[in-house]
Design a protein around this motif. Sequence first.
Motif, mmCIF file in Angstrom:
data_model
loop_
_atom_site.group_PDB
_atom_site.id
_atom_site.type_symbol
_atom_site.label_atom_id
_atom_site.label_comp_id
_atom_site.label_asym_id
_atom_site.label_seq_id
_atom_site.Cartn_x
_atom_site.Cartn_y
_atom_site.Cartn_z
ATOM 1 N N GLU A 32 0.820 -1.208 0.000
ATOM 2 C CA GLU A 32 0.000 0.000 0.000
ATOM 3 C C GLU A 32 0.859 1.265 0.000
ATOM 4 O O GLU A 32 0.516 2.254 -0.640
ATOM 5 N N VAL A 33 1.970 1.219 0.710
ATOM 6 C CA VAL A 33 2.889 2.358 0.696
ATOM 7 C C VAL A 33 3.476 2.551 -0.703
ATOM 8 O O VAL A 33 3.570 3.668 -1.209
ATOM 9 N N GLU A 34 3.857 1.446 -1.339
ATOM 10 C CA GLU A 34 4.400 1.538 -2.696
ATOM 11 C C GLU A 34 3.349 2.061 -3.672
ATOM 12 O O GLU A 34 3.657 2.874 -4.557
ATOM 13 N N ASP A 35 2.113 1.630 -3.490
ATOM 14 C CA ASP A 35 1.025 2.119 -4.334
ATOM 15 C C ASP A 35 0.826 3.617 -4.124
ATOM 16 O O ASP A 35 0.649 4.384 -5.084
ATOM 17 N N ALA A 36 0.888 4.056 -2.861
ATOM 18 C CA ALA A 36 0.747 5.487 -2.568
ATOM 19 C C ALA A 36 1.872 6.280 -3.211
ATOM 20 O O ALA A 36 1.633 7.350 -3.800
ATOM 21 N N PHE A 37 3.089 5.771 -3.122
ATOM 22 C CA PHE A 37 4.234 6.461 -3.731
ATOM 23 C C PHE A 37 4.026 6.623 -5.236
ATOM 24 O O PHE A 37 4.206 7.713 -5.794
ATOM 25 N N LYS A 38 3.646 5.548 -5.905
ATOM 26 C CA LYS A 38 3.483 5.587 -7.363
ATOM 27 C C LYS A 38 2.368 6.539 -7.778
ATOM 28 O O LYS A 38 2.488 7.277 -8.764
ATOM 29 N N ARG A 39 1.283 6.535 -7.028
ATOM 30 C CA ARG A 39 0.162 7.417 -7.378
ATOM 31 C C ARG A 39 0.528 8.895 -7.196
ATOM 32 O O ARG A 39 0.201 9.728 -8.028
ATOM 33 N N VAL A 40 1.209 9.192 -6.095
ATOM 34 C CA VAL A 40 1.595 10.577 -5.861
ATOM 35 C C VAL A 40 2.639 11.023 -6.881
ATOM 36 O O VAL A 40 2.583 12.145 -7.402
ATOM 37 N N GLU A 41 3.591 10.154 -7.195
ATOM 38 C CA GLU A 41 4.593 10.488 -8.206
ATOM 39 C C GLU A 41 3.922 10.764 -9.554
ATOM 40 O O GLU A 41 4.244 11.744 -10.234
ATOM 41 N N ARG A 42 2.979 9.929 -9.929
ATOM 42 C CA ARG A 42 2.267 10.116 -11.204
ATOM 43 C C ARG A 42 1.470 11.425 -11.186
ATOM 44 O O ARG A 42 1.423 12.166 -12.171
ATOM 45 N N PHE A 43 0.865 11.719 -10.043
ATOM 46 C CA PHE A 43 0.115 12.964 -9.909
ATOM 47 C C PHE A 43 1.032 14.179 -10.092
ATOM 48 O O PHE A 43 0.691 15.135 -10.790
#
Length: 359
Positions: A32-43
């Motif tokens: 979930e942390v990795e998913d959060a990182f990827k989503r914020v980076e993409r944003f």
Amino acid sequence: MASYPDLYQIPAGRLDAFVTQQLQPDVEWKEEVEDAFKRVERFLRDQCFHTQLFLDREVRLKRVVKGGSIGKGTTLNHGSDVDLVIFLSCFSSFQEQIKLRGHIITHVVERLTRYRESLAFDIQSINVRQSWRRGSAPRSLSFYIQARRRSEPIKVNVLPAFDALGNLAPGEKPPSEVYENLIKSQSKDGEFSSSFTELQRSFFKYRPAKLKSLLRLVKHWYLKKVKAKCPRTLLPPKYALELLTIYAWESGTQKAENFNTDEGFVTVMELLRDYENICIYWTTNYNFESAVIRDFVKWKLKKNRPIILDPADPTNNVGEGKRWDVVAQEAAHCLKQNCCYDKNDEEIQSWDVQPETEA
């Protein structure tokens, strides 16, 4: 929040099991942390800095780097923020970072507010962290994201930074000019530490797994036994205790991959108890070949102790001006608890570690 057994009631011989069972991050949380990182980076790439002309210049997102405990691989289970350092093309110097970062943070906050749906997470509590200097621009912003499967929100910190290192190869020392420019900027201690996040991360990343377990144990003690009791006290940062733990391991075991966790924990507690003797530094990334760096570091080492110089940033004495006496008092108390005694009720012996780096 996660509930843990009381560390002080755990026998020294059970500390390894305690770390494995309670403090190691579980698979679901890491995902979930990795998913959060990827989503914020993409944003950040797609919604904030994709074609942005800003302050009469192009602002490109050069790269996003995980900082903090997650970047270093020392995170606690369900207990660490996600630190994202964003390196931007508009910062051509440390001075430019100070000048422009407030505008950048305001821009990101505006975009977060307008396009939060694109993250597919519930965004909560957007806060801007002010600089140490009164009247100076803010340093970072933070917000909480509520993942779909988690009951607890994940805190995300975004720190804009000047790309002082450029395309530095793994294991390569920065050119002396990097640190000379940092020193000549005459900034407040640690003001630009985020620019050296990759060096901080590398300093920890390839350490033995058992050392990272000891780091988690020390951080858990700090959070539960010190910070939780004194939430408003200006305490040393966790990073200071992490560096002290690495120093104890390097000096006490000659960098052994296998060692007794209880001995390492007791060693760190004793160093903290006697904090007024601590003076440690590393030459991993900077050394004394440059007169500017040599004179500056020698000047820093003459200051009041404790001194723990950041191995990535010589301007940053990571515990300066903090309430080490509070930490020392709790460390002395800890040394009398079950976690520092063996099954025969004998005190665990510490490693032979001097509180000063040998010159």
